[in-house]
Design an enzyme around this catalytic site. Structure first.
Site, mmCIF file in Angstrom:
data_model
loop_
_atom_site.group_PDB
_atom_site.id
_atom_site.type_symbol
_atom_site.label_atom_id
_atom_site.label_comp_id
_atom_site.label_asym_id
_atom_site.label_seq_id
_atom_site.Cartn_x
_atom_site.Cartn_y
_atom_site.Cartn_z
ATOM 1 C CB ILE A 1 -10.319 9.105 6.673
ATOM 2 C CG1 ILE A 1 -9.177 10.062 6.272
ATOM 3 C CG2 ILE A 1 -11.700 9.723 6.431
ATOM 4 C CD1 ILE A 1 -9.137 11.393 6.989
ATOM 5 C CE1 TYR B 1 -4.022 2.068 0.719
ATOM 6 C CE2 TYR B 1 -2.621 3.158 2.339
ATOM 7 C CZ TYR B 1 -3.783 3.122 1.588
ATOM 8 O OH TYR B 1 -4.708 4.135 1.704
ATOM 9 C CE LYS C 1 -3.663 4.940 -1.542
ATOM 10 N NZ LYS C 1 -4.711 5.508 -2.410
HETATM 11 P P1 NAP Z 1 -13.441 2.341 1.094
HETATM 12 O O1 NAP Z 1 -14.436 2.872 2.060
HETATM 13 O O2 NAP Z 1 -12.940 0.958 1.236
HETATM 14 O O3 NAP Z 1 -14.016 2.562 -0.401
HETATM 15 C C1 NAP Z 1 -13.242 2.142 -1.481
HETATM 16 C C2 NAP Z 1 -13.903 2.610 -2.757
HETATM 17 O O4 NAP Z 1 -13.063 2.232 -3.861
HETATM 18 C C3 NAP Z 1 -15.255 1.964 -2.999
HETATM 19 O O5 NAP Z 1 -16.077 2.915 -3.625
HETATM 20 C C4 NAP Z 1 -14.930 0.819 -3.945
HETATM 21 O O6 NAP Z 1 -16.026 0.436 -4.778
HETATM 22 C C5 NAP Z 1 -13.827 1.462 -4.776
HETATM 23 N N1 NAP Z 1 -12.923 0.497 -5.429
HETATM 24 C C6 NAP Z 1 -12.131 -0.428 -4.843
HETATM 25 N N2 NAP Z 1 -11.455 -1.111 -5.781
HETATM 26 C C7 NAP Z 1 -11.809 -0.611 -6.978
HETATM 27 C C8 NAP Z 1 -11.480 -0.919 -8.321
HETATM 28 N N3 NAP Z 1 -10.599 -1.889 -8.635
HETATM 29 N N4 NAP Z 1 -12.066 -0.205 -9.314
HETATM 30 C C9 NAP Z 1 -12.951 0.780 -9.017
HETATM 31 N N5 NAP Z 1 -13.309 1.123 -7.775
HETATM 32 C C10 NAP Z 1 -12.749 0.424 -6.767
HETATM 33 O O7 NAP Z 1 -12.109 3.267 1.110
HETATM 34 P P2 NAP Z 1 -11.836 4.747 1.647
HETATM 35 O O8 NAP Z 1 -11.333 4.651 3.015
HETATM 36 O O9 NAP Z 1 -12.971 5.634 1.327
HETATM 37 O O10 NAP Z 1 -10.574 5.123 0.732
HETATM 38 C C11 NAP Z 1 -10.691 5.889 -0.443
HETATM 39 C C12 NAP Z 1 -9.286 6.265 -0.895
HETATM 40 O O11 NAP Z 1 -8.636 6.999 0.138
HETATM 41 C C13 NAP Z 1 -8.395 5.067 -1.187
HETATM 42 O O12 NAP Z 1 -7.542 5.345 -2.272
HETATM 43 C C14 NAP Z 1 -7.582 4.926 0.084
HETATM 44 O O13 NAP Z 1 -6.364 4.286 -0.150
HETATM 45 C C15 NAP Z 1 -7.402 6.385 0.443
HETATM 46 N N6 NAP Z 1 -7.079 6.622 1.850
HETATM 47 C C16 NAP Z 1 -7.936 6.231 2.828
HETATM 48 C C17 NAP Z 1 -7.595 6.491 4.157
HETATM 49 C C18 NAP Z 1 -8.487 6.110 5.303
HETATM 50 O O14 NAP Z 1 -8.045 6.255 6.464
HETATM 51 N N7 NAP Z 1 -9.708 5.664 5.070
HETATM 52 C C19 NAP Z 1 -6.373 7.113 4.463
HETATM 53 C C20 NAP Z 1 -5.543 7.496 3.422
HETATM 54 C C21 NAP Z 1 -5.903 7.239 2.122
HETATM 55 P P3 NAP Z 1 -17.181 -0.609 -4.251
HETATM 56 O O15 NAP Z 1 -18.031 0.178 -3.277
HETATM 57 O O16 NAP Z 1 -17.919 -0.953 -5.490
HETATM 58 O O17 NAP Z 1 -16.465 -1.733 -3.613
#
Ligand code: NAP
Length: 245
Positions: A186, A153, A157
């Site tokens: 988050i 990961y 990133k």
């Molecule tokens: P999440 O709640 O797990 O949601 C992931 C989203 O990505 C969902 O809409 C999912 O679609 C979609 N997705 C996953 N694989 C995909 C693919 N191969 N093609 C198209 N769509 C795909 O994640 P999140 O926490 O909101 O994270 C969103 C972004 O922020 C990510 O890039 C993550 O790495 C980044 N991020 C998150 C955090 C955190 O603390 N949460 C921190 C830093 C960065 P489905 O609903 O259809 O499964």
């Protein structure tokens, strides 16, 4: 801030992507919502955007698939007339220590988080260049700091950050700004998967004393998408309550 603009948000069905899609719509943008498999959640985002009086539609699209991404971008451009704002938010984790990490764990995360962003930028860049558009890539503080258990990961990133800067340099003269957001911890489905005792430990490292909300990230995405941010490119901005400073 964004009336008359079209946004494409990958992973717009849940979490941070959903909050960004809604915020961009609140600011006046029409939104194409891409998702991996959760059709009901994607439709819920579309319904909420429509209720705000904006146009929205959802496409199932695995961003890791070059051809599927190309076809989906073509369908979005046909439906909406073009794309002004591309948000590369789709992301996954396959956390485990290096000793137990399988090649498939590494490849899946790189293919979605890093190659997925490349695919979308590659397929959207012509329409973005025509419209002086914006690219917003969702990286992570883990791409800046590293994290035990996230070799795959963090590599994806950090790669997104390098790609952001190269794209920013290539497209600046075409009026396209490309920036990265590095969220900290988050509260979403992704972080719900972290064991509670580990999540508690991580939360204690946040100077602002609270876990972030998807809306904290969405506010910055809306600003970066706006005319007010038209002289900002190649930047990486943390939204992490001070976690990685
Ligand atoms: P999440 O709640 O797990 O949601 C992931 C989203 O990505 C969902 O809409 C999912 O679609 C979609 N997705 C996953 N694989 C995909 C693919 N191969 N093609 C198209 N769509 C795909 O994640 P999140 O926490 O909101 O994270 C969103 C972004 O922020 C990510 O890039 C993550 O790495 C980044 N991020 C998150 C955090 C955190 O603390 N949460 C921190 C830093 C960065 P489905 O609903 O259809 O499964």
């Amino acid at each position: 801030m964004l009336s008359g603009k079209v946004a494409l948000v990958t992973g717009g069905s849940r979490g941070i992507g959903k909050a960004i899609a809604l915020k961009l719509a609140q600011e006046g943008a029409d939104v194409a919502v891409l998702y991996a498999g959760n059709a009901a959640a994607a439709q819920a985002t579309v319904d909420e955007i429509t209720a705000l009086g904006r146009k929205a539609a959802a496409w199932k699209c695995d961003v890791a698939d070059f051809d599927a991404s190309k076809e989906t971008v073509a369908a979005v451009v046909k439906e909406f007339g073009g794309v002004d704002i591309l948000v590369n938010n789709a992301g996954i984790t396959r956390d485990t220590l290096l000793l137990t990490m399988k090649e498939a764990d590494f490849d899946a995360v790189i293919d979605t988080n890093l190659k997925g962003a490349f695919h979308m930028i590659k397929h959207c860049c012509r329409t973005l260049m025509k419209r002086g558009g914006r690219i917003i890539n969702i990286s992570s503080v883990v791409g800046l700091m590293g994290n035990a258990g996230q070799v795959n990961y963090s590599a994806s990133k950090a790669g997104v950050i390098g790609m952001t800067k190269s794209v920013a340099r290539e497209l600046a003269s075409r009026g396209v700004c490309c920036n990265a957001i590095a969220p900290g911890f988050i509260a979403t489905d992704m972080t719900d998967a972290i064991p509670p005792e580990m999540a508690e430990k991580m939360a204690q490292t946040i100077p602002m004393g609270r876990v972030g909300k998807p809306e904290d990230v969405a506010a910055l995405a809306a600003f970066l998408a706006s005319d007010a941010a038209g002289y900002i490119t190649g930047e990486v901005i943390r939204v992490d309550g001070g976690m990685a400073m």
